[in-house]
Design an enzyme around this catalytic site. Structure first.
Site, PDB file in Angstrom:
ATOM      1  N   GLY A 176      69.055  36.720   9.280  1.00 32.82           N
ATOM      2  CA  GLY A 176      70.259  37.029   8.515  1.00 32.82           C
ATOM      3  C   GLY A 176      70.502  36.033   7.387  1.00 32.82           C
ATOM      4  N   CYS A 232      77.450  27.869  13.977  1.00 26.22           N
ATOM      5  CA  CYS A 232      77.094  27.020  12.834  1.00 26.22           C
ATOM      6  C   CYS A 232      78.239  26.104  12.447  1.00 26.22           C
ATOM      7  CB  CYS A 232      76.711  27.875  11.645  1.00 26.22           C
ATOM      8  SG  CYS A 232      75.805  29.330  12.140  1.00 26.22           S
TER       9      CYS A 232
END
Ligand code: PLP
Length: 389
Positions: A66, A326
């Protein structure tokens, strides 16, 4: 309970991948039989990925996931558009995008692009007129708005936003990061009217390190990696054949079982939300109730720190998250919850539970009963306790 971070690879997917690690190890660019077998397998996977999103196989390029798909979409589209017309130096995105969109946008700002980061409502939905007002017919090269938010699950009206971008902008390109939506809600590039769409394999029970970008036929964008010209010149490098094969199989399964999976995830998710709100006092569901990614539940537990919650849940064998994996690594409070207008203590008191197709109702019962005890225990240690008792 952390399937938005990653999902287990299905056995059927692994079985299809193994021959391409052992016997069919050829380089797809080779002319001999071994090479042709690999090349044929890639073609087959390309068709399967295309089928899942209503695209032609020629409109699919494989990437490392992604993040890379988002980077090619943002940088490739913006740089190509500006090369054709130097006035086209404006990009529009939203404040709640994944870092894989925000960081390439920040990088392009350093290279002279103007970027508008659209605000959202307090449920993370985007008001279409806000986009319309931000588009400059002459200058806006690219609009990128995510399909389903990875933290709070809010789904945006993508077909409406794509239409606005095309109607108001001149040759404005519309991209959507559909990494979290794929396999959970119906996604069809033609009915959505998007030009570019990002996908990732490991969010839909495929292997990690493989993804794809849909590039509408006829649309030109710049490649970021140059070399042997693989992937229709858009992404050079010897293909990750076993990864591509696994991703293709995961897409085929997601396509065949789409209604079953979507219904299952929605039912389990609603059951989870109702049970948490019912059984845990001073808890709140964040985001929207209906227009929400089927596997996603996101709560604030007042008086509790989300990271303490995760550690305690982990001690009981439950994997959960405060938000995007993240952002957690970067130790920053969630930019998504900030954009939704949450005060600091509500940001730190939040928990994301995301379901996958392997989850069961009894796992949810177990999770809620442990979560309820853990929240109670943590509140005993917090100033919240003396204020509310
Ligand atoms: N975009 C969104 C919305 C995501 O949730 C993620 C993964 O967390 C990505 C992009 C990045 O995908 P990948 O892990 O395949 O690089």
């Amino acid at each position: 309970m952390d399937n938005a971070a990653s999902t287990p690879v299905l056995d059927e997917v692994i079985q299809e991948m193994i021959p391409y690690l052992k016997d069919h190890y050829g380089n797809p660019s080779s002319l001999h039989t071994l090479g042709r077998e690999a090349s044929h397998a890639i073609m087959n996977a390309r068709k399967r990925v295309g089928s899942l999103i209503g695209a032609n196989h020629r409109e699919i390029i494989f990437t490392s996931g992604g993040t890379e798909s988002d980077n090619i979409a943002i940088k490739g589209a913006a740089l190509y558009a500006r090369k054709q017309n130097p006035e086209k130096n404006h990009i529009i995105t939203s404040m709640i995008e994944h870092e894989a969109i925000l960081e390439p946008c920040r990088d392009l700002q350093k290279k002279g692009f103007d970027v508008t980061y659209l605000p959202v409502r307090n449920d993370a939905s985007l008001e279409p007129s806000v986009l319309e007002d931000a588009i400059s017919q002459k200058k806006t090269a690219l609009v990128s708005i995510m399909f389903a938010n990875n933290e709070v699950g809010t789904i945006q009206p993508i077909s409406q936003l794509a239409k606005i971008s095309h109607d108001k902008g001149r040759n404005t390109i519309f991209h959507t990061d559909a990494v979290q939506a794929i396999g959970k809600v119906p996604v069809n590039v033609k009915s959505l009217g998007v030009d570019l769409l990002s996908l990732s394999s490991h969010k839909i029970n495929g292997p990690k390190g493989i993804g794809a970008l849909y590039i509408r036929e006829g649309l030109k964008i710049d490649p970021l990696i140059h070399g042997g010209g693989q992937e229709f010149l858009m992404r050079s490098g010897t293909e990750n054949v076993h990864g591509v094969v696994g991703f293709g199989k995961a897409c085929e399964i997601a396509h065949q079982r789409s209604t079953e999976y979507q219904n299952k995830l929605t039912t389990l998710r609603n059951y989870l939300i109702d049970k948490v709100i019912d059984q845990i006092p001073y808890s709140r569901l964040n985001g929207v109730r209906d227009n929400r990614n089927p596997g996603n539940a996101h709560f604030t537990f007042f008086g509790v720190n989300g990271e303490d919650l995760i550690i305690k849940l982990d001690e009981h064998g439950i994997a959960a998250s405060t938000g995007s994996a993240c952002s957690v690594k970067r130790q920053r409070p969630s930019h998504v919850l900030k954009a939704m207008g949450f005060p600091y203590e509500e940001i730190t008191g939040s928990l994301r539970l995301t379901l996958g197709i392997q989850n069961t109702k009894s796992e949810i019962d177990q999770t809620v009963s442990i979560l309820s005890e853990v929240v109670k225990g943590l509140r005993l240690l917090s100033p919240f306790n003396s204020r509310h008792h």
